[in-house]
Design a protein around this motif. Structure first.
Motif, mmCIF file in Angstrom:
data_model
loop_
_atom_site.group_PDB
_atom_site.id
_atom_site.type_symbol
_atom_site.label_atom_id
_atom_site.label_comp_id
_atom_site.label_asym_id
_atom_site.label_seq_id
_atom_site.Cartn_x
_atom_site.Cartn_y
_atom_site.Cartn_z
ATOM 1 N N MET A 608 -6.228 -8.317 4.226
ATOM 2 C CA MET A 608 -5.366 -7.533 5.114
ATOM 3 C C MET A 608 -4.114 -7.069 4.375
ATOM 4 O O MET A 608 -3.697 -5.912 4.507
ATOM 5 C CB MET A 608 -4.974 -8.382 6.337
ATOM 6 N N ILE A 609 -3.518 -7.960 3.589
ATOM 7 C CA ILE A 609 -2.310 -7.610 2.827
ATOM 8 C C ILE A 609 -2.620 -6.486 1.841
ATOM 9 O O ILE A 609 -1.897 -5.491 1.757
ATOM 10 C CB ILE A 609 -1.759 -8.849 2.095
ATOM 11 N N GLU A 610 -3.699 -6.633 1.083
ATOM 12 C CA GLU A 610 -4.048 -5.624 0.081
ATOM 13 C C GLU A 610 -4.334 -4.282 0.739
ATOM 14 O O GLU A 610 -3.867 -3.226 0.266
ATOM 15 C CB GLU A 610 -5.257 -6.100 -0.719
ATOM 16 N N ALA A 611 -5.079 -4.298 1.839
ATOM 17 C CA ALA A 611 -5.413 -3.042 2.514
ATOM 18 C C ALA A 611 -4.166 -2.357 3.060
ATOM 19 O O ALA A 611 -3.982 -1.143 2.906
ATOM 20 C CB ALA A 611 -6.411 -3.310 3.636
ATOM 21 N N ARG A 612 -3.291 -3.146 3.676
ATOM 22 C CA ARG A 612 -2.094 -2.545 4.274
ATOM 23 C C ARG A 612 -1.168 -1.974 3.204
ATOM 24 O O ARG A 612 -0.562 -0.914 3.389
ATOM 25 C CB ARG A 612 -1.362 -3.579 5.135
ATOM 26 N N VAL A 613 -1.027 -2.667 2.069
ATOM 27 C CA VAL A 613 -0.197 -2.145 0.979
ATOM 28 C C VAL A 613 -0.748 -0.801 0.505
ATOM 29 O O VAL A 613 0.001 0.175 0.324
ATOM 30 C CB VAL A 613 -0.131 -3.153 -0.186
ATOM 31 N N ASN A 614 -2.052 -0.729 0.279
ATOM 32 C CA ASN A 614 -2.633 0.518 -0.226
ATOM 33 C C ASN A 614 -2.574 1.643 0.806
ATOM 34 O O ASN A 614 -2.430 2.815 0.435
ATOM 35 C CB ASN A 614 -4.065 0.267 -0.682
ATOM 36 N N GLN A 615 -2.667 1.310 2.084
ATOM 37 C CA GLN A 615 -2.484 2.328 3.114
ATOM 38 C C GLN A 615 -1.078 2.920 3.038
ATOM 39 O O GLN A 615 -0.887 4.132 3.179
ATOM 40 C CB GLN A 615 -2.729 1.721 4.501
ATOM 41 N N ARG A 616 -0.105 2.068 2.807
ATOM 42 C CA ARG A 616 1.274 2.534 2.711
ATOM 43 C C ARG A 616 1.499 3.366 1.451
ATOM 44 O O ARG A 616 2.295 4.307 1.456
ATOM 45 C CB ARG A 616 2.220 1.338 2.760
ATOM 46 N N LEU A 617 0.806 3.008 0.380
ATOM 47 C CA LEU A 617 0.913 3.814 -0.834
ATOM 48 C C LEU A 617 0.334 5.202 -0.604
ATOM 49 O O LEU A 617 0.924 6.215 -1.007
ATOM 50 C CB LEU A 617 0.193 3.118 -1.992
ATOM 51 N N LEU A 618 -0.821 5.252 0.047
ATOM 52 C CA LEU A 618 -1.459 6.551 0.310
ATOM 53 C C LEU A 618 -0.630 7.400 1.257
ATOM 54 O O LEU A 618 -0.652 8.634 1.179
ATOM 55 C CB LEU A 618 -2.853 6.329 0.889
#
Length: 876
Positions: A608-618
Motif C-alpha cells: 500500500m505504501i509503495e503504491a500510494r507513493v508512486n500514485q503521488r509521483l505520477l
C-alpha cells in the motif's frame, strides 16, 4: 508559585528589558562536541564563539538539559538530576557585568520574591570588579560576598574556546539545614540557584588563557527546579510540583511509601527522575542503543528498572511512569503529549529487553564466580565486570552485590581503569571531526572567509575565490598535487551533508590546479568545507575558483530526497502519526528511511505504501519552498524532524497538500521528476525501530528489471509460466518438508536405539552410572535428545555427558543428571563447566541439564574424560 509560573515570571522580566524570548531547543544539540544539550547556553554557542551572528544582542530562554556526570548522586542529594530546566539571560557583546548583576538582584527580590537578607553571593577570587559591583549596585553587604577559586567560580567549555569568571547567587535556607558561614561553609544550607558567567577570555586546548574575546558576553543559568524548591519551601527538589506527582506514581506501582528517610526513598526518586529524563529524550528523537546518546538513554532506563526491582516489584513499571511524566510535564512541554505513544512503547520494550539481559548477565557472572572459586581466587577480575557492563548493560553495582554474596571481592581498580580508558576514547572522538581537524581550526577558517553563501538550490556551477585551505594542523596558504585537504569558498553550489542528504561531489578548478571534491561537510555552523584531493597542479588562497557540482549525482540525490518526503507522509498515513522520520540517508538513486514502529510492517502495508507513493509521483504534485519564521512554519503544520536543529528562520518544503517539512536540502521541481520508487527492504534496526530502503529514478527501474529477469529465470527452471512459479515453488517446498519430517523420524528412531544400547553397556561403580559418549554427525537438538534418552534408560543415580564435533571443528557437549542426584545437590552445569574449559568454552543451563561449547573440537575426548571425573567427584 508553581514551576511554570516561575518560568514565565523570569522570561517576562527579561523581555521587559529588551531580551528576545526563545523556546527550548532539542536535547539533541547541533554540536559535534556534545552528545546532549547540557546547558542553557548550548543553542547560543555559535554566537559566543563568533561562528554566527545573532539576530538580537539580547536573549532569554528556557532550556531542557540532560547531564549524567552526577548520575550516582541522583536521589541521594536534594538537587541532583539528569534532566533539568535552565532559565537564562544572554548578552552577545551588549551588556556585561553591571547590568547582569543588577538584574539578577532585581529579579531575585522582585518577581521571584526572595528575602534580600538571605541572599549570598560568590565571585571569582581575582574578580574584584564583580565584588565591587555587587556592593555598589545591590543591597548585598560585603560580608555576604565570598571569593572562591577557579574550581567554583571560573567557567570554561572544557575544550578550547570562550571562558571567564562567574558569580553565583545562594539562598540561606536556615539553621535547620546546616551551620552558618555562607556558601563556603555549607552548600546544603546556602543553596545555589543562579549563576552569572562573564565570558571575556579565550582558552586553548591545554586550558591556558591566550587572549580576550572580540566581545564581552554574558551567559546565565537559573535552575528552575532549584528556585521552585526555594519558593515552595520544600526540603528537596524532588518535592516540587513538577516532581512529586511522578514519585507518587512510583509509590503506587511499587507499593512503597515515600518520605520515610530510608534507602527506598532514593530508589523511588531514581525511578521517577530517570523516567522523566527518558521521556524527554525519546520525545526529542533519542532511541535506546549501544552507543552515544542512545546508550545514555538505555542506561537511565535500566537504572530505573533496577531500582524498581530493588523495591520489590517484578511487574513492568516504565510505561506507567512515562504516562505520569507526560501528565505532569505536558502543560509546559506539549511535544511530550504528541509523542506519548512512542514514549510508552519504547520504554516498555526496553524494560522487557533488560529483563532478558539480567538473566543473561547472571548466567555469565555465576560462571565467572564458579571459575574463581575453583582456582582459589578471592577477587573477580575487573575486566569481567567491565565486559558485563559494556557489552550486556549489566549494572556494576549489581555485579558487586552478587560477587560479595559469594564471598569474593571485585577488582574495582581494574574496572575503573577500563572505564576511564573508554571515556578517554569517547572524549577524543568528540574533540575532533572524522578527518582529525580540531574545531578551533575550522573557526579560524570561518573567521578568515567570513560567511559562506550556498547558491546550490538553483544552480550547480559558480565562481568564487579560494577562501581558505584547511588541514588538521591549521589553515595553510597553498596545497599541491596529491594533497588531501579541505577548501572553503565564500560562495559555493556544493551542498554540505545534512538532513540525511549526502554531501555533493564534483570539481574545483583554478588557473594553476584542479581539485576533485570527494565530499562536502559543514563541521561548524555557517561553514561549508569541500574535502578535496589536488589531482593536478597546485592551488593557493585567494585564487579565482570555478566550482562545478557532479550534476548527474546531485539530480539523482534530489530525486531520492523528494521521494523521502513523500514516503514519510505516506508511512505516517498508513502506519500512524507516531511513525515519524527518525533518521535517513538520501543519496543518488537510493534512500534509507528510519522510523519508530512497534512491529514488523506487513506485506500488505508495504504494498500500500509503495503504491500510494508512486500514485503521488505520477500525479506530478508541485514541490514548493518557502522561507518563514519557525513559529509560523510550525503553526502552518510543517514537520520538524527528530534530532534536527532549526534557527528562527527556516526553509519549508511542501509537496502537494500532503507533505510539509522543515528542510534545508535540495529537491526536484515537481514530483514526477522522481521517476518512480521501489521498496526493496523493511527490517528491524533495534527495539521499536524499523528501516525501509528503496531505489528511486533509473535505479528503481534497473532494480525492477533485474527482479523481472530473475522471476523469468526461476519460471524457466521450473518449466512453468511466470504466474505459476510461486505455486510450483510452494509445492516443491512442501514435498521437501515432508521428506525432512520423515528423515527426522528415522533419525529419532536411530537415536533411541543408540541410547538404549549405550545405557545397556553402562558400568556402575558404587551404584553410580557415569556415561560419556562421542556422537557423530548429529546437531545440537539431536545431541540433547540422545543425552535425555540415555538418562531415561539409566533410571537412578546416573550422569550422562555426550559430545560431538561440528563441521567447523568446534565442540558441543550436553550433560544431564538423574532426578535423585539433583535432589541430593548434584547439578549438571558444574560438571560440564570443567569439560567446557578443556575445549576453550563455557557452560550454562539448569540443575538437571546443561550445555557447553568450545572452539577446540580436537580435545573433545579429553573433555569427556574430565567430565566423567568431575561427575564422580561431585557425587562423592
Amino acid at each position: 508559585m508553581d514551576a511554570f509560573e516561575i518560568r514565565e515570571a523570569f522570561l517576562e522580566f527579561f523581555e521587559e528589558r529588551g531580551h528576545r524570548r526563545y523556546e527550548s531547543a532539542s536535547l539533541i544539540p547541533n554540536d559535534p562536541t556534545l552528545l546532549l544539550t547540557n546547558a542553557g547556553m548550548v543553542p547560543f554557542k555559535p554566537y559566543f564563539l563568533g561562528d554566527a551572528q545573532p539576530e538580537t544582542p539580547r536573549a532569554t530562554s528556557f532550556q531542557k538539559c540532560a547531564r549524567t556526570v552526577d548520575i550516582e548522586n541522583v536521589g541521594r542529594t536534594s538537587r541532583h538530576f539528569t534532566l533539568f530546566e535552565m532559565l537564562g539571560n544572554f548578552s552577545f557583546g551588549d551588556y556585561f557585568k553591571r547590568d547582569a548583576i543588577r538584574w539578577a538582584w532585581e529579579l531575585s527580590i522582585g518577581p521571584l520574591g526572595l528575602e534580600p537578607d538571605r541572599i549570598w553571593v560568590t565571585v571569582f577570587k581575582d574578580d574584584d570588579e564583580a565584588a565591587d559591583l555587587w556592593e555598589s549596585e545591590t543591597d548585598v553587604p560585603r560580608a555576604r560576598i565570598q571569593a572562591m577559586g577557579e574550581a567554583d567560580n571560573f567557567w570554561s567549555m572544557g575544550v578550547a574556546g570562550p571562558c571567564g569568571p562567574c558569580s553565583e547567587l545562594y539562598y540561606d535556607r536556615g539553621p535547620q539545614y546546616g551551620p552558618e558561614g555562607g556558601p563556603a561553609a555549607d552548600p546544603e544550607r546556602y543553596f545555589e540557584y543562579y549563576n552569572l558567567v562573564f565570558m571575556q577570555y579565550l582558552r586553548d586546548d591545554p586550558g591556558n588563557i591566550i587572549g580576550d574575546l572580540p566581545a564581552q558576553n554574558v551567559d546565565t543559568g537559573l535552575g528552575l527546579e532549584r528556585i521552585a524548591m526555594l519558593k515552595q519551601e520544600v526540603p528537596t527538589a524532588y518535592d516540587i510540583d513538577t516532581h512529586r506527582p511522578i514519585i507518587a506514581r512510583a509509590e503506587e506501582l511499587t507499593g512503597v511509601t515515600y518520605g520515610r528517610g530510608r534507602e527506598s526513598d532514593v530508589s523511588l526518586r531514581v525511578v521517577a527522575e530517570h523516567s522523566r529524563a527518558a521521556a524527554f529524550l525519546i520525545a526529542d528523537g533519542v532511541l535506546p542503543s549501544k552507543e552515544g546518546r542512545g546508550y545514555i538513554l538505555r542506561r537511565l532506563l535500566r537504572r530505573a528498572v533496577r531500582h524498581a526491582r530493588g523495591l520489590g516489584t517484578e511487574a513492568p513499571v516504565l510505561p506507567a511512569m512515562a504516562d505520569a511524566v507526560i501528565a505532569t510535564m505536558a502543560p509546559g512541554y506539549p511535544d511530550l503529549q504528541a509523542q506519548r505513544e512512542l514514549v510508552t512503547r519504547v520504554v516498555g520494550a526496553e524494560e522487557a529487553e533488560f529483563a532478558r539481559t539480567l538473566r543473561q548477565g547472571l548466567t555469565i557472572l555465576e560462571d565467572a564466580v564458579a571459575e574463581a572459586e575453583q582456582v582459589g581466587r578471592r577477587t573477580l577480575p575487573g575486566d569481567t565486570a567491565f565486559k558485563l557492563h559494556d557489552t550486556y548493560g549489566f549494572p556494576v553495582d549489581l555485579t558487586v552485590e552478587i560477587v560479595q554474596e559469594s564471598g569474593l571481592d571485585l577488582d574495582r581498580a581494574e574496572f575503573e581503569r577500563l572505564m576511564e580508558a573508554q571515556r578517554e576514547r569517547a572524549r577524543g572522538a568528540l574533540k575532533r571531526g572524522d578527518d582529525g581537524v580540531p574545531a578551533h581550526v575550522y573557526r579560524d577558517a570561518a573567521g578568515r572567509v567570513g560567511g559562506v553563501e550556498f547558491v546550490g538550490y538553483d544552480r550547480v556551477e559558480s565562481e568564487s575565490a579560494l577562501g581558505a585551505v584547511v588541514t588538521p594542523g591549521g589553515v595553510v596558504a597553498a596545497a599541491a598535487e596529491g594533497d588531501d585537504v579541505e577548501v572553503v569558498l565564500p560562495v559555493t553550489p556544493f551542498y554540505a551533508e545534512g538532513g540525511g542528504q549526502v554531501g555533493d561531489t564534483g570539481l574545483l578548478e583554478t588557473d594553476t590546479g584542479r581539485l576533485e571534491v570527494v565530499d562536502t561537510q559543514s563541521p561548524i555552523e555557517g561553514l561549508i568545507v569541500h574535502r578535496v584531493r589536488v589531482v593536478a597542479g597546485e592551488v593557493a588562497e585567494g585564487q579565482p575558483v570555478r566550482a562545478r557540482v557532479d550534476a548527474d549525482r546531485r539530480h539523482a540525490t534530489e530525486r531520492s530526497h523528494s521521494a523521502t518526503h513523500i514516503l514519510h507522509a505516506t508511512v505516517r498515513e498508513v502506519l500512524g502519526q507516531h511513525a515519524q522520520q527518525a533518521g535517513s540517508l538520501v543519496e543518488a538513486g537510493r534512500l534509507r528511511f528510519d522510523f519508530p514502529h512497534f512491529e514488523q510492517v506487513g506485506r500488505d502495508q508495504l504494498e500500500m505504501i509503495e503504491a500510494r507513493v508512486n500514485q503521488r509521483l505520477l500525479a506530478d504534485h508541485g514541490v514548493r519552498t518557502q522561507i518563514m519564521p519557525l513559529n509560523e512554519a510550525r503553526a502552518a503544520g510543517a514537520i520538524a524532524l527528530f534530532g534536527e536543529q532549526y534557527g528562527e528562520v527556516v526553509r519549508v518544503v511542501a509537496i502537494g497538500d500532503f507533505s510539509k517539512e522543515l528542510c534545508g536540502g535540495t529537491h526536484v521541481r515537481s514530483a514526477a521528476r522522481v521517476g518512480g520508487l521501489v521498496l526493496v527492504r523493511e527490517e528491524s534496526i533495534g527495539a521499536n525501530q524499523r528501516r525501509i530502503e528503496a531505489f528511486t529514478g533509473f535505479d528503481a527501474y534497473r532494480h525492477a528489471a533485474r527482479e523481472r529477469l530473475v522471476a523469468e529465470e526461476v519460471a524457466r527452471l521450473l518449466d512453468v509460466a511466470p504466474d505459476d512459479a510461486v505455486a510450483r515453488v510452494e509445492q516443491l517446498l512442501e514435498r521437501l518438508r515432508d521428506a525432512e519430517r520423515q528423515l527426522a523420524r528415522a533419525r529419532a528412531a536411530t537415536l533411541a536405539q543408540d541410547a538404549r544400547a549405550i545405557a545397556a553397556s553402562a558400568q556402575r561403580a558404587d551404584g553410580l552410572a557415569v556415561v560419556t559418549h562421542e556422537a557423530v554427525d548429529v546437531n545440537t537438538d539431536e545431541l540433547r535428545q540422545l543425552a535425555l534418552e540415555i538418562r531415561n534408560h539409566l533410571g537412578q543415580r546416573g550422569v550422562v555427558v555426550v559430545g560431538t564435533t561440528t563441521a567447523e571443528g568446534k565442540a558441543q557437549l550436553v550433560g544431564v543428571v538423574t532426578t535423585d542426584l539433583v535432589d541430593a545437590g548434584v547439578e549438571a552445569r558444574p560438571i560440564l563447566h570443567a569439560a567446557a574449559q578443556v575445549v576453550g568454552g563455557g557452560a550454562g543451563g539448569k540443575a538437571d541439564l546443561a550445555q557447553a561449547g568450545g572452539r577446540e573440537g580436537a580435545r573433545l575426548g579429553e573433555a569427556l574424560r574430565v567430565a566423567a571425573d568431575e561427575a564422580r567427584r561431585a557425587v562423592g
